[in-house]
Design an enzyme around this catalytic site. Structure first.
Site, mmCIF file in Angstrom:
data_model
loop_
_atom_site.group_PDB
_atom_site.id
_atom_site.type_symbol
_atom_site.label_atom_id
_atom_site.label_comp_id
_atom_site.label_asym_id
_atom_site.label_seq_id
_atom_site.Cartn_x
_atom_site.Cartn_y
_atom_site.Cartn_z
ATOM 1 N N LYS A 22 -18.439 10.607 3.249
ATOM 2 C CA LYS A 22 -17.407 10.960 2.272
ATOM 3 C C LYS A 22 -16.050 11.014 2.972
ATOM 4 O O LYS A 22 -15.471 9.973 3.233
ATOM 5 C CB LYS A 22 -17.783 12.261 1.569
ATOM 6 N N HIS B 248 -19.125 17.964 0.668
ATOM 7 C CA HIS B 248 -17.812 17.815 0.041
ATOM 8 C C HIS B 248 -16.771 18.768 0.631
ATOM 9 O O HIS B 248 -15.657 18.852 0.105
ATOM 10 C CB HIS B 248 -17.927 18.028 -1.467
ATOM 11 N N SER C 111 -20.609 19.656 -5.984
ATOM 12 C CA SER C 111 -20.091 18.305 -6.147
ATOM 13 C C SER C 111 -19.651 17.952 -7.557
ATOM 14 O O SER C 111 -18.831 17.051 -7.738
ATOM 15 C CB SER C 111 -21.139 17.287 -5.684
#
Length: 392
Positions: free
Chosen positions: A239, A208, A180
């Site tokens: 996300k 991610h 990340s």
């Protein structure tokens, strides 16, 4: 009230050192631009990779769910808080990830904590990349298993640890799929080969990578063509998916076990209807609007090249996460402040989130950004970098 003087002293030391930061409230919805202190600025700090936080289909799904089911569920999943839509979401996630089953937790953080604390005992050992996310580190702290750390994405180091740990009942290799803070991708094919050679389990946190890598955003396992060879896939719904929550995708055996033993799952109220239905809709958007991911990567290539042309140190990023590494902690925060003054919101990141001497401004481009916005941001980076002496 007396009692917290020792904490106040530490805060004052942070203020003196220039590392104390206050929260920055946004005054608008999340997008390529946001409003801060009444001023519209380009957003480069959000994990909203595909712009789904404000996608019309997700808005509509959430509103319809509230109208039909209300705003909450009133219970944990194992008592009275499982709605039919929760199982619908989990079935959809399992199909999306090409696994037998999945289970949704309240966040990606609690997913890692719940999985690691539940499945490992003193007879086992967990083997972790040294730059894994804090949720993995904290999950490992909750176990009674042995703990080993291998050097970041160093397969020789990983193999050495695997050789040293052959007396344990089970060995679990844990790694972020995409790291990340640096934006690099774990060397998953080599990890899988070593795990199969030494009979170890693999757990990959694709927070991610979900919505970013793999076909339709299925993540690093699919990106490398390794479906069926990674035992546990953790993902986030907070996300690129654009909503809230985390999930684990694996075998039915593991999911059934976590329903009985995963403490965050057992002791937290289930996701409200609006969140759940928006997540279901988000998976459909990934399947039906792949052009969003194409646009994300087009913008990523453009912005990365622009930063490199300016002369910034961007590390080894391979994804839309691109760090602009400054080194000095105070300077990184000054850089962030200067960028905000120039109309770009890009947060400074320093110790303990990253190692000392590796402070940075971390940027994330999204599918929502226009080329014009990204060029404006690059112009601001160049101007701020020169004014602060980061660029010669």
């Amino acid at each position: 009230m007396k009692g917290f003087e020792y904490l106040q002293e530490e805060l004052e030391a942070m203020q003196k050192a220039g590392t104390f930061r206050r929260l920055i409230p946004l005054e608008s919805e999340q997008g390529s631009k946001v409003i801060i202190n009444g001023k519209e600025v380009i957003q480069l700090s959000s994990n909203n990779y595909l712009g789904l936080t404000s996608h019309p289909r997700l808005r509509r799904a959430a509103l319809e769910a509230v109208e039909k089911y209300g705003v909450g569920t009133g219970s944990v999943r194992t008592i009275a808080g499982t709605l039919a839509m929760h199982e619908q979401l989990e079935k959809k996630l399992a199909g999306f990830k090409h696994t037998e089953a999945s289970l949704v937790f309240q966040s990606g953080f609690t997913t890692n904590q719940g999985v690691l604390s539940a499945i490992l005992s003193p007879e086992d050992v967990v083997i972790s990349d040294e730059l894994n996310h804090a949720s993995i580190i904290d999950g490992i702290r909750l176990t009674k298993a042995g703990r080993k750390v291998y050097k970041h994405v160093d397969m020789k180091s990983l193999e050495e640890v695997l050789r040293e740990t052959q007396t344990y009942r089970k060995r679990l290799i844990v790694s972020d799929g995409v790291f990340s803070m640096d934006g690099n991708i774990a060397p998953l094919p080599q990890i899988v080969e070593l795990a199969e050679k030494y009979d170890a389990l693999i757990m990959i946190d694709d927070a991610h990578a979900s919505g970013v890598l793999g076909k339709n955003g299925r993540g690093t396992v699919n990106h490398f063509g390794l479906d069926g060879r990674v035992h546990i896939q953790v993902g986030t719904l907070s996300k690129a998916i654009g909503v809230l929550g985390g999930y684990v995708a694996s075998t039915q055996t593991l999911i059934d076990y976590l329903i009985h033993k995963g403490r965050p799952f057992l002791f937290s109220t289930s996701h409200p209807p609006a969140v759940t239905m928006a997540c279901i809709e988000a998976i459909d958007v990934l399947l039906e609007e792949p052009e969003l991911i194409d646009r994300l990567w087009e913008n990523t290539r453009f912005f990365k090249q622009g930063l490199e042309d300016l002369g910034f140190h961007t590390g080894k990023s391979e994804t839309p996460i691109t760090p602009v590494i400054v080194g000095d902690e105070v300077l990184s925060h000054q850089f962030s402040d200067k960028l905000l003054a120039f109309g770009v919101f890009a947060q400074g990141i320093a110790f303990p989130t990253v190692a000392k001497g590796m402070a940075r401004v971390r940027t994330i481009v999204t599918a929502q950004h226009s080329k014009q916005e990204l060029q404006q941001a690059l112009d601001a980076f160049g101007k701020a970098g020169k004014e602060l002496g980061i660029l010669q």
